[in-house]
Design a protein around this motif. Structure first.
Motif, PDB file in Angstrom:
ATOM      1  N   PRO A  63       0.840  -1.202  -0.174  1.00  0.00           N
ATOM      2  CA  PRO A  63       0.026  -0.048  -0.102  1.00  0.00           C
ATOM      3  C   PRO A  63       0.903   1.108  -0.072  1.00  0.00           C
ATOM      4  O   PRO A  63       2.323   1.424   0.783  1.00  0.00           O
ATOM      5  N   ARG A  64       0.202   2.379  -0.465  1.00  0.00           N
ATOM      6  CA  ARG A  64       1.086   3.819  -0.352  1.00  0.00           C
ATOM      7  C   ARG A  64       1.651   4.641   0.319  1.00  0.00           C
ATOM      8  O   ARG A  64       0.615   4.125   1.593  1.00  0.00           O
ATOM      9  N   GLY A  65       2.132   4.639   0.876  1.00  0.00           N
ATOM     10  CA  GLY A  65       2.433   5.637   2.011  1.00  0.00           C
ATOM     11  C   GLY A  65       2.769   4.593   3.628  1.00  0.00           C
ATOM     12  O   GLY A  65       2.294   5.237   4.863  1.00  0.00           O
ATOM     13  N   GLN A  66       2.425   3.036   3.688  1.00  0.00           N
ATOM     14  CA  GLN A  66       2.772   2.662   4.764  1.00  0.00           C
ATOM     15  C   GLN A  66       4.074   1.643   4.326  1.00  0.00           C
ATOM     16  O   GLN A  66       4.961   1.592   3.378  1.00  0.00           O
ATOM     17  N   VAL A  67       4.241   0.945   6.072  1.00  0.00           N
ATOM     18  CA  VAL A  67       5.252   0.369   5.973  1.00  0.00           C
ATOM     19  C   VAL A  67       4.674  -1.134   6.576  1.00  0.00           C
ATOM     20  O   VAL A  67       3.608  -1.904   6.406  1.00  0.00           O
ATOM     21  N   THR A  68       5.859  -1.955   4.708  1.00  0.00           N
ATOM     22  CA  THR A  68       4.955  -3.746   4.776  1.00  0.00           C
ATOM     23  C   THR A  68       5.914  -4.424   4.763  1.00  0.00           C
ATOM     24  O   THR A  68       6.751  -4.481   4.862  1.00  0.00           O
ATOM     25  N   MET A  69       5.654  -5.372   5.890  1.00  0.00           N
ATOM     26  CA  MET A  69       7.094  -6.640   6.578  1.00  0.00           C
ATOM     27  C   MET A  69       6.574  -7.399   5.659  1.00  0.00           C
ATOM     28  O   MET A  69       5.731  -7.468   5.665  1.00  0.00           O
ATOM     29  N   LEU A  70       8.548  -8.288   4.877  1.00  0.00           N
ATOM     30  CA  LEU A  70       7.849  -8.783   4.417  1.00  0.00           C
ATOM     31  C   LEU A  70       8.746  -9.871   5.369  1.00  0.00           C
ATOM     32  O   LEU A  70      10.001  -9.737   5.258  1.00  0.00           O
ATOM     33  N   LEU A  71       7.496 -10.971   6.638  1.00  0.00           N
ATOM     34  CA  LEU A  71       8.154 -11.543   7.213  1.00  0.00           C
ATOM     35  C   LEU A  71       8.747 -13.618   6.141  1.00  0.00           C
ATOM     36  O   LEU A  71       7.998 -13.542   5.362  1.00  0.00           O
ATOM     37  N   GLY A  72       8.646 -13.994   7.667  1.00  0.00           N
ATOM     38  CA  GLY A  72       9.595 -15.300   7.217  1.00  0.00           C
ATOM     39  C   GLY A  72      11.053 -16.223   7.136  1.00  0.00           C
ATOM     40  O   GLY A  72      11.654 -15.260   7.343  1.00  0.00           O
ATOM     41  N   ARG A  73      11.016 -17.362   7.472  1.00  0.00           N
ATOM     42  CA  ARG A  73      11.784 -18.048   7.817  1.00  0.00           C
ATOM     43  C   ARG A  73      13.617 -17.354   6.892  1.00  0.00           C
ATOM     44  O   ARG A  73      12.945 -17.228   5.362  1.00  0.00           O
ATOM     45  N   ASN A  74      14.930 -18.225   6.888  1.00  0.00           N
ATOM     46  CA  ASN A  74      15.371 -17.802   5.710  1.00  0.00           C
ATOM     47  C   ASN A  74      15.952 -18.571   5.367  1.00  0.00           C
ATOM     48  O   ASN A  74      14.888 -20.001   5.181  1.00  0.00           O
ATOM     49  N   GLY A  75      15.412 -18.155   4.121  1.00  0.00           N
ATOM     50  CA  GLY A  75      15.608 -19.074   2.425  1.00  0.00           C
ATOM     51  C   GLY A  75      14.039 -19.237   2.124  1.00  0.00           C
ATOM     52  O   GLY A  75      14.087 -19.782   0.971  1.00  0.00           O
ATOM     53  N   VAL A  76      13.584 -18.235   2.329  1.00  0.00           N
ATOM     54  CA  VAL A  76      12.198 -18.295   1.415  1.00  0.00           C
ATOM     55  C   VAL A  76      11.812 -17.548   0.355  1.00  0.00           C
ATOM     56  O   VAL A  76      10.467 -18.197   0.233  1.00  0.00           O
ATOM     57  N   GLY A  77      12.454 -16.885   0.085  1.00  0.00           N
ATOM     58  CA  GLY A  77      12.569 -16.492  -1.082  1.00  0.00           C
ATOM     59  C   GLY A  77      12.198 -14.430  -0.952  1.00  0.00           C
ATOM     60  O   GLY A  77      11.457 -13.565  -1.584  1.00  0.00           O
ATOM     61  N   LYS A  78      12.514 -14.063   0.244  1.00  0.00           N
ATOM     62  CA  LYS A  78      12.742 -12.299   0.747  1.00  0.00           C
ATOM     63  C   LYS A  78      13.002 -11.479   0.129  1.00  0.00           C
ATOM     64  O   LYS A  78      13.205 -10.264  -0.545  1.00  0.00           O
ATOM     65  N   THR A  79      14.172 -11.888  -0.375  1.00  0.00           N
ATOM     66  CA  THR A  79      15.508 -11.056  -0.923  1.00  0.00           C
ATOM     67  C   THR A  79      15.101 -11.712  -2.542  1.00  0.00           C
ATOM     68  O   THR A  79      15.307 -10.443  -2.908  1.00  0.00           O
ATOM     69  N   THR A  80      15.172 -12.469  -2.409  1.00  0.00           N
ATOM     70  CA  THR A  80      14.970 -12.267  -3.804  1.00  0.00           C
ATOM     71  C   THR A  80      14.011 -11.773  -4.451  1.00  0.00           C
ATOM     72  O   THR A  80      13.413 -11.156  -5.646  1.00  0.00           O
ATOM     73  N   THR A  81      12.914 -11.695  -3.798  1.00  0.00           N
ATOM     74  CA  THR A  81      11.576 -10.811  -4.071  1.00  0.00           C
ATOM     75  C   THR A  81      11.852  -8.886  -4.475  1.00  0.00           C
ATOM     76  O   THR A  81      12.063  -8.767  -5.336  1.00  0.00           O
ATOM     77  N   LEU A  82      12.375  -8.983  -3.429  1.00  0.00           N
ATOM     78  CA  LEU A  82      13.210  -7.722  -3.116  1.00  0.00           C
ATOM     79  C   LEU A  82      14.085  -7.371  -4.640  1.00  0.00           C
ATOM     80  O   LEU A  82      13.845  -6.076  -5.108  1.00  0.00           O
ATOM     81  N   ARG A  83      15.009  -8.259  -5.287  1.00  0.00           N
ATOM     82  CA  ARG A  83      16.415  -7.978  -5.863  1.00  0.00           C
ATOM     83  C   ARG A  83      15.331  -8.762  -7.501  1.00  0.00           C
ATOM     84  O   ARG A  83      15.404  -7.857  -8.061  1.00  0.00           O
ATOM     85  N   SER A  84      14.383  -8.882  -7.586  1.00  0.00           N
ATOM     86  CA  SER A  84      13.352  -9.277  -8.417  1.00  0.00           C
ATOM     87  C   SER A  84      12.504  -7.927  -8.964  1.00  0.00           C
ATOM     88  O   SER A  84      12.384  -7.581  -9.789  1.00  0.00           O
ATOM     89  N   GLY A  93       5.601  -1.596  11.691  1.00  0.00           N
ATOM     90  CA  GLY A  93       4.950  -2.930  10.207  1.00  0.00           C
ATOM     91  C   GLY A  93       3.799  -2.278  10.854  1.00  0.00           C
ATOM     92  O   GLY A  93       2.912  -2.004  11.451  1.00  0.00           O
ATOM     93  N   ASP A  94       2.358  -1.270   9.852  1.00  0.00           N
ATOM     94  CA  ASP A  94       1.059  -0.736   8.859  1.00  0.00           C
ATOM     95  C   ASP A  94       1.068  -2.642   8.400  1.00  0.00           C
ATOM     96  O   ASP A  94      -0.031  -3.295   9.129  1.00  0.00           O
ATOM     97  N   GLY A  95       1.115  -2.898   7.754  1.00  0.00           N
ATOM     98  CA  GLY A  95       0.986  -4.182   7.190  1.00  0.00           C
ATOM     99  C   GLY A  95       2.027  -5.114   7.305  1.00  0.00           C
ATOM    100  O   GLY A  95       3.079  -5.351   7.226  1.00  0.00           O
ATOM    101  N   ALA A  96       1.291  -6.840   7.202  1.00  0.00           N
ATOM    102  CA  ALA A  96       2.826  -7.848   7.480  1.00  0.00           C
ATOM    103  C   ALA A  96       2.728  -8.740   5.717  1.00  0.00           C
ATOM    104  O   ALA A  96       1.084  -8.932   5.319  1.00  0.00           O
ATOM    105  N   ALA A  97       3.283  -9.246   5.726  1.00  0.00           N
ATOM    106  CA  ALA A  97       3.092 -10.562   4.489  1.00  0.00           C
ATOM    107  C   ALA A  97       3.999 -11.328   4.766  1.00  0.00           C
ATOM    108  O   ALA A  97       5.426 -11.433   4.741  1.00  0.00           O
ATOM    109  N   VAL A  98       3.672 -12.948   4.968  1.00  0.00           N
ATOM    110  CA  VAL A  98       4.980 -14.408   5.299  1.00  0.00           C
ATOM    111  C   VAL A  98       4.755 -14.614   4.505  1.00  0.00           C
ATOM    112  O   VAL A  98       3.831 -14.805   3.591  1.00  0.00           O
ATOM    113  N   MET A  99       6.410 -15.177   3.778  1.00  0.00           N
ATOM    114  CA  MET A  99       6.040 -15.959   2.975  1.00  0.00           C
ATOM    115  C   MET A  99       6.541 -17.454   3.313  1.00  0.00           C
ATOM    116  O   MET A  99       7.142 -17.594   4.759  1.00  0.00           O
ATOM    117  N   ASP A 100       6.587 -18.426   2.023  1.00  0.00           N
ATOM    118  CA  ASP A 100       6.606 -19.738   2.946  1.00  0.00           C
ATOM    119  C   ASP A 100       6.698 -20.542   1.559  1.00  0.00           C
ATOM    120  O   ASP A 100       5.447 -20.143   0.216  1.00  0.00           O
TER     121      ASP A 100
END
Length: 240
Positions: A29-50, A202-209
């Motif tokens: 969302p615009r104007g908010q902080v979204t936390m991208l959470l999850g265990r190591n190796g689930v794709g968080k860094t790859t998401t940002l780099r993509s 964080g305002d919102g959060a998304a959890v990856m696996d």
């Protein structure tokens, strides 16, 4: 939900023979902080780099501020108004702090008022302004890395684990800087393993696996529901 500044739809990214992102669907969302959470190796860094184009999504769509950036080169994406703070910092050790900051100002000369604000939140940068970045401590290098992304006002900041491995005092400095950036109305997608920082910012959060988003909602909902935390990530935020 607020108007999304960033939308990922069915994004799949491979690195060599590894299928890292398996179809990521995510709204920031615009104007908010979204936390991208999850265990190591689930794709968080790859998401940002993509998103920033360092690793190319081979399937799906990435929309930034209403424009398709899925196939655009990284410099073009950055010039559209996205700042990126990589996990590995990526500073130029053989250049001065000043030179690192100047190179990060892609739109022209550094704005003096913006620089004064950065000095107020990261005082060591002013102290070591003429010194080589390679001589800074680990915490000071992280300050420089974040400050480079903030040297110009961006529409969106992608920040990958800014407090990783830092002492508590430096973490407090980082959190304060990010809180001030949030107060300015910035949109931020933040990968963070320190759940106290995640709760505070964080305002919102998304959890990856396993390369997918498995849950998305309000950060306060995740932070107050221990059963949900353990089901999604196998841990309790209260213990972090």
């Amino acid at each position: 939900m607020a108007d999304p500044i960033l939308t990922l739809s069915g994004v799949k990214t491979n690195i060599a023979q590894y299928h890292i992102l398996q179809g990521v669907d995510l709204d920031v969302p615009r104007g908010q902080v979204t936390m991208l959470l999850g265990r190591n190796g689930v794709g968080k860094t790859t998401t940002l780099r993509s998103v920033i184009g360092l690793w190319r999504a081979h399937e799906g769509t990435i929309l930034f501020d209403g424009e398709d950036i899925t196939r655009r080169p990284t410099p073009a994406i950055a010039r559209m108004g996205i700042g990126f703070v990589p996990e590995d910092m990526g500073i130029f050790s053989d250049l001065t702090v000043e030179e690192n900051m100047t190179l990060a100002a892609v739109s022209g000369p550094v704005d003096s008022a913006r620089l004064d604000w950065l000095f107020s939140v990261f005082p060591p940068l002013k102290t070591f302004w003429k010194g080589y970045a390679g001589t800074l401590s680990g915490g000071q290098k992280q300050m420089l890395c974040i400050a480079r992304a903030m040297i110009e006002e961006r529409k969106l900041y992608l920040i990958d684990e800014p407090t990783k491995g830092l002492a508590p005092a430096i973490i407090s400095t980082m959190a304060r800087a990010l809180r001030e950036l949030k107060a300015q109305g910035a949109s931020i997608l933040l990968v963070e393993q320190n759940f106290a920082v995640a709760r505070a910012l964080g305002d919102g959060a998304a959890v990856m696996d396993d390369g997918r988003i498995i849950w998305a909602g309000a950060m306060r909902e995740l932070a107050t529901d221990k059963d949900l935390q353990e089901r999604l990530m196998g841990l309790s935020l209260e213990a972090s």
